[in-house]
Design an enzyme around this catalytic site. Structure first.
Site, PDB file in Angstrom:
ATOM      1  N   GLY A  17      -3.720  13.701  44.244  1.00 19.10           N
ATOM      2  CA  GLY A  17      -3.612  15.223  44.830  1.00 19.10           C
ATOM      3  C   GLY A  17      -4.597  15.913  45.593  1.00 19.10           C
ATOM      4  O   GLY A  17      -4.141  16.586  46.603  1.00 19.10           O
ATOM      5  N   ALA A  39       4.124  12.202  36.932  1.00 21.01           N
ATOM      6  CA  ALA A  39       3.158  12.588  37.781  1.00 21.01           C
ATOM      7  C   ALA A  39       2.453  13.955  37.455  1.00 21.01           C
ATOM      8  O   ALA A  39       3.018  14.877  37.007  1.00 21.01           O
ATOM      9  CB  ALA A  39       3.376  12.532  39.363  1.00 21.01           C
ATOM     10  N   GLY A  40       0.957  13.917  37.721  1.00 21.44           N
ATOM     11  CA  GLY A  40       0.426  15.232  37.476  1.00 21.44           C
ATOM     12  C   GLY A  40      -0.723  15.189  38.609  1.00 21.44           C
ATOM     13  O   GLY A  40      -1.738  14.517  38.246  1.00 21.44           O
ATOM     14  N   THR A 126       4.925   9.340  29.237  1.00 19.80           N
ATOM     15  CA  THR A 126       4.737  10.716  29.362  1.00 19.80           C
ATOM     16  C   THR A 126       5.879  11.410  28.490  1.00 19.80           C
ATOM     17  O   THR A 126       5.723  12.652  28.748  1.00 19.80           O
ATOM     18  CB  THR A 126       4.470  11.119  30.769  1.00 19.80           C
ATOM     19  N   ARG A 140      24.067   1.882  36.746  1.00 20.51           N
ATOM     20  CA  ARG A 140      25.291   2.623  37.455  1.00 20.51           C
ATOM     21  C   ARG A 140      26.146   3.780  36.634  1.00 20.51           C
ATOM     22  O   ARG A 140      27.123   3.906  36.604  1.00 20.51           O
ATOM     23  CB  ARG A 140      26.128   1.527  38.074  1.00 20.51           C
ATOM     24  N   GLN A 217       1.818   7.975  40.402  1.00 16.13           N
ATOM     25  CA  GLN A 217       1.238   7.124  39.496  1.00 16.13           C
ATOM     26  C   GLN A 217       0.182   6.017  40.252  1.00 16.13           C
ATOM     27  O   GLN A 217      -0.280   6.693  41.407  1.00 16.13           O
ATOM     28  CB  GLN A 217       2.264   6.062  38.991  1.00 16.13           C
ATOM     29  N   THR A 296      -0.072  15.042  29.917  1.00 18.93           N
ATOM     30  CA  THR A 296       0.125  15.202  28.679  1.00 18.93           C
ATOM     31  C   THR A 296      -1.145  15.532  27.834  1.00 18.93           C
ATOM     32  O   THR A 296      -1.178  15.953  26.756  1.00 18.93           O
ATOM     33  CB  THR A 296       0.547  13.703  28.116  1.00 18.93           C
ATOM     34  N   PRO A 299      -6.650  11.754  26.000  1.00 16.26           N
ATOM     35  CA  PRO A 299      -7.718  11.194  26.749  1.00 16.26           C
ATOM     36  C   PRO A 299      -7.580   9.987  27.363  1.00 16.26           C
ATOM     37  O   PRO A 299      -6.638   9.344  26.916  1.00 16.26           O
ATOM     38  CB  PRO A 299      -8.508  11.006  25.518  1.00 16.26           C
ATOM     39  N   SER A 408     -14.610  11.475  47.935  1.00 14.54           N
ATOM     40  CA  SER A 408     -14.467  12.667  47.416  1.00 14.54           C
ATOM     41  C   SER A 408     -15.720  12.933  46.585  1.00 14.54           C
ATOM     42  O   SER A 408     -15.978  12.090  45.835  1.00 14.54           O
ATOM     43  CB  SER A 408     -13.157  12.810  46.827  1.00 14.54           C
TER      44      SER A 408
HETATM   45  P1  GDP Z   1      -4.104  12.280  40.668  1.00 14.09           P
HETATM   46  O1  GDP Z   1      -2.731  12.125  39.679  1.00 14.09           O
HETATM   47  O2  GDP Z   1      -4.070  10.968  41.634  1.00 14.09           O
HETATM   48  O3  GDP Z   1      -3.528  13.384  41.702  1.00 14.09           O
HETATM   49  O4  GDP Z   1      -5.014  12.701  40.071  1.00 14.09           O
HETATM   50  P2  GDP Z   1      -5.286  13.777  38.714  1.00 14.09           P
HETATM   51  O5  GDP Z   1      -5.086  15.050  39.257  1.00 14.09           O
HETATM   52  O6  GDP Z   1      -4.264  13.391  37.656  1.00 14.09           O
HETATM   53  O7  GDP Z   1      -6.632  13.571  38.075  1.00 14.09           O
HETATM   54  C1  GDP Z   1      -7.732  13.469  39.127  1.00 14.09           C
HETATM   55  C2  GDP Z   1      -8.836  14.490  38.583  1.00 14.09           C
HETATM   56  O8  GDP Z   1     -10.120  14.428  39.026  1.00 14.09           O
HETATM   57  C3  GDP Z   1      -8.221  16.136  38.587  1.00 14.09           C
HETATM   58  O9  GDP Z   1      -8.760  16.866  37.532  1.00 14.09           O
HETATM   59  C4  GDP Z   1      -9.231  16.311  39.936  1.00 14.09           C
HETATM   60  O10 GDP Z   1      -9.403  17.946  40.010  1.00 14.09           O
HETATM   61  C5  GDP Z   1     -10.449  15.613  39.823  1.00 14.09           C
HETATM   62  N1  GDP Z   1     -11.068  15.211  40.961  1.00 14.09           N
HETATM   63  C6  GDP Z   1     -10.566  14.827  42.246  1.00 14.09           C
HETATM   64  N2  GDP Z   1     -11.437  14.054  43.018  1.00 14.09           N
HETATM   65  C7  GDP Z   1     -12.739  14.418  42.359  1.00 14.09           C
HETATM   66  C8  GDP Z   1     -14.224  14.226  42.628  1.00 14.09           C
HETATM   67  O11 GDP Z   1     -14.345  13.584  43.795  1.00 14.09           O
HETATM   68  N3  GDP Z   1     -15.020  14.397  41.845  1.00 14.09           N
HETATM   69  C9  GDP Z   1     -14.504  14.826  40.427  1.00 14.09           C
HETATM   70  N4  GDP Z   1     -15.629  15.203  39.619  1.00 14.09           N
HETATM   71  N5  GDP Z   1     -13.373  15.303  40.169  1.00 14.09           N
HETATM   72  C10 GDP Z   1     -12.494  15.012  41.006  1.00 14.09           C
HETATM   73  P1  IMO Z   2      -0.100  10.310  38.560  1.00 12.69           P
HETATM   74  O1  IMO Z   2       0.826  10.578  39.717  1.00 12.69           O
HETATM   75  C1  IMO Z   2      -1.305   7.906  34.909  1.00 12.69           C
HETATM   76  C2  IMO Z   2       1.774   5.969  32.868  1.00 12.69           C
HETATM   77  C3  IMO Z   2       1.895   6.478  31.275  1.00 12.69           C
HETATM   78  C4  IMO Z   2       2.131   5.252  30.558  1.00 12.69           C
HETATM   79  C5  IMO Z   2       3.197   4.463  31.624  1.00 12.69           C
HETATM   80  C6  IMO Z   2       4.619   4.944  31.630  1.00 12.69           C
HETATM   81  O2  IMO Z   2      -0.533  11.468  37.902  1.00 12.69           O
HETATM   82  O3  IMO Z   2      -1.182   9.612  38.917  1.00 12.69           O
HETATM   83  P2  IMO Z   2       6.162   6.966  32.280  1.00 12.69           P
HETATM   84  O4  IMO Z   2       6.430   8.243  31.607  1.00 12.69           O
HETATM   85  O5  IMO Z   2       6.045   6.758  33.700  1.00 12.69           O
HETATM   86  O6  IMO Z   2       7.450   6.004  31.969  1.00 12.69           O
HETATM   87  O7  IMO Z   2       4.982   6.007  31.464  1.00 12.69           O
HETATM   88  O8  IMO Z   2       2.834   4.996  32.927  1.00 12.69           O
HETATM   89  N1  IMO Z   2       1.713   6.883  33.827  1.00 12.69           N
HETATM   90  C7  IMO Z   2       0.657   7.536  34.493  1.00 12.69           C
HETATM   91  N2  IMO Z   2      -0.654   7.271  34.267  1.00 12.69           N
HETATM   92  N3  IMO Z   2      -1.007   8.843  36.068  1.00 12.69           N
HETATM   93  C8  IMO Z   2       0.230   9.055  36.486  1.00 12.69           C
HETATM   94  O9  IMO Z   2       1.018   9.678  37.259  1.00 12.69           O
HETATM   95  C9  IMO Z   2       1.124   8.438  35.440  1.00 12.69           C
HETATM   96  N4  IMO Z   2       2.494   8.510  35.414  1.00 12.69           N
HETATM   97  C10 IMO Z   2       2.973   7.644  34.444  1.00 12.69           C
HETATM   98  O10 IMO Z   2       0.968   7.074  30.765  1.00 12.69           O
HETATM   99  O11 IMO Z   2       1.188   4.475  30.445  1.00 12.69           O
HETATM  100 MG    MG Z   3      -2.392  12.556  37.482  1.00 15.18          MG
END
Ligand code: GDP
Ligand code: IMO
Ligand code: MG
Length: 419
Positions: A17, A39-40, A126, A140, A217, A296, A299, A408
């Protein structure tokens, strides 16, 4: 650069992101092409933390068009909530959101089914209904946005599916009131609010000058090349691009593929994780890295970086370049470990096993590198990077034989270095 694909190169949450947000202004369009609200993707927008689940991260830039293509499974309720959340902070999507008419929708019976499946066999999903929506798609029995227009057909599809789920899960659903009429009415109501955005997305994509594809993912969660069955239910690697967008393979011949990876490794949910740290060091990574799921809140499991897995991802995706995130999380560590191979039954192996039974048995072979023990957080010039951090970066680059083009150094937009 006309076409850029940004993929997660680990088990998700690599910081896609943040990276996509940073790169988006260079493109006309940003596209989500697989997965759904599982996704988040986190960005820092006007000093506030914002998590996008369905909309491409590019929407935060007002001149960028946002596309959700046919491979995404859309929860209309969540999509509307996300659109509303953006409107509240002054981001309007009126003429720049495009939803594929072929995209399947997530409905309440998918989520009900997922709960039951998760109670039986824990993947640690999730619970957003993603797996069952893809199950129905491939069986289907799915419902696409373009199917909603024909209300009679829509009702009978929903009724059939609700009855099917009830029949399948008779015992577990005995006290759950799944009503075809309610699902039908809710779907129609939600559709009214999005229907003006529904189009033939592949035509929109073909006519665009520059497109950024935002993977969700991570590649190790890919249904085919990931750690099956502990994966998501879509092709979250580059394998999902053509079916997910509706574009021909030829379209991607001149695309660039970037893999985003963390300087260490995390995973949410169950499944093998050879370099996992069930120790104080793991706790420390979780604490400093704030490793709690963006979707979610769970941890995240933490461990050292695994280059066997990363090489597998680079090969299966044809990754041209890498983006390393969260190097700053390692700032306080005295020694760092990097997994360069696995040991299996006393032998060294360098390939990533396809079956989890083997992957669960491998032991990581580590190289140790000295930590830099000084803050790199927010560093914006390579000249300000400590030598030992540069050694760590070069070591990884050499081992995986792929350039790291961006670092980053913090969650905010401006915290990065182009290499
Ligand atoms: P994504 O699903 O790949 O977009 O990643 P997430 O948003 O789920 O998780 C990445 C987390 O790391 C988020 O809380 C970001 O704000 C944080 N983040 C991204 N880049 C960096 C970095 O270079 N350093 C730190 N400390 N945090 C970062
Ligand atoms: P972003 O885009 C980390 C993981 C779930 C579980 C498995 C299957 O934020 O990186 P699902 O709900 O997709 O059927 O769950 O995949 N999972 C992720 N783990 N980042 C994600 O997305 C994920 N999307 C699904 O935790 O282990
Ligand atoms: Mg994420």
């Amino acid at each position: 650069m006309k076409k850029l694909v940004v993929l997660g190169a680990q088990w998700g949450d690599e910081g896609k992101g943040k990276v996509v947000d940073l790169l988006s202004p260079e493109f006309d369009m940003v596209v989500r092409y697989q997965g759904g609200s599982n996704a988040g993707h986190t960005v820092i927008y006007n000093q506030k933390r914002l998590v996008l689940h369905l909309l491409p991260t590019g929407v935060l830039h007002k001149d960028v068009k946002a596309v959700i293509s046919q491979g995404v499974v859309i929860d209309l309720q969540l999509l509307l909530e996300e659109i509303k959340k953006l409107e509240e902070i002054g981001i309007n999507l009126t003429d720049r959101l495009f939803l594929s008419d072929r995209a399947h929708i997530v409905l309440s019976y998918h989520k009900a089914l997922e709960k039951i499946l998760e109670n039986k066999d824990k993947i640690g999903t999730t619970l957003r209904g993603i797996g069952p929506t893809y199950m129905f798609k491939f069986a289907r029995r799915g419902i696409r946005l373009c199917d909603i227009k024909d209300e009679n057909r829509l009702y009978s599809l929903i009724e059939e599916n609700v009855n099917f789920v009830k029949e399948l899960c008779r015992e577990e659903l005995s006290d759950c009131e799944l009503s075809a009429q309610e699902v039908y009415e809710k779907t129609l109501e939600l559709y009214q609010t999005v229907k003006d955005w529904v189009v033939d997305v592949s035509k929109v994509l073909i006519s665009s000058q520059s497109v950024l594809f935002e993977g969700a993912q991570g590649s190790l969660l890919d249904i085919d090349s990931g750690t099956y069955p502990f994966v998501t239910s879509s092709n979250s690697s580059a394998l999902g691009l053509t079916s997910g967008t509706g574009l021909p393979p030829k379209y991607f011949c001149d695309a660039k593929f970037w893999g985003v990876f963390k300087a260490y490794l995390t995973r949410v949910g169950a499944g093998p994780f050879p370099t996992e740290l069930n120790s104080q060091e793991g706790e420390l990574l979780r604490k400093i890295g704030d490793e709690f799921g963006s979707t979610t809140g769970r941890p995240r499991r933490c461990g050292w970086i695994d280059l066997v897995a990363l090489k597998h991802v680079i090969e299966t995706n044809g990754i041209d370049a890498l983006v390393m995130t969260k190097l700053d999380v390692l700032d306080t560590f005295e020694r760092l470990k990097v997994c360069v191979a696995y040991r299996l039954d006393g032998k060294i192996i360098e390939h990533f096993p396809p079956d989890i039974m083997t992957l669960q048995r491998v032991e990581p072979v580590f190289e140790e590198l000295p930590g830099w023990q000084t803050s790199t957080r927010g560093t914006r010039s390579i000249n300000d990077m400590p030598d030992k951090a540069l050694e760590f970066i070069s070591f990884i680059e050499e081992q995986v034989n792929t350039p790291i083009v961006m670092l980053s150094t913090g969650p905010s937009r401006e915290e990065y270095i182009l290499l």
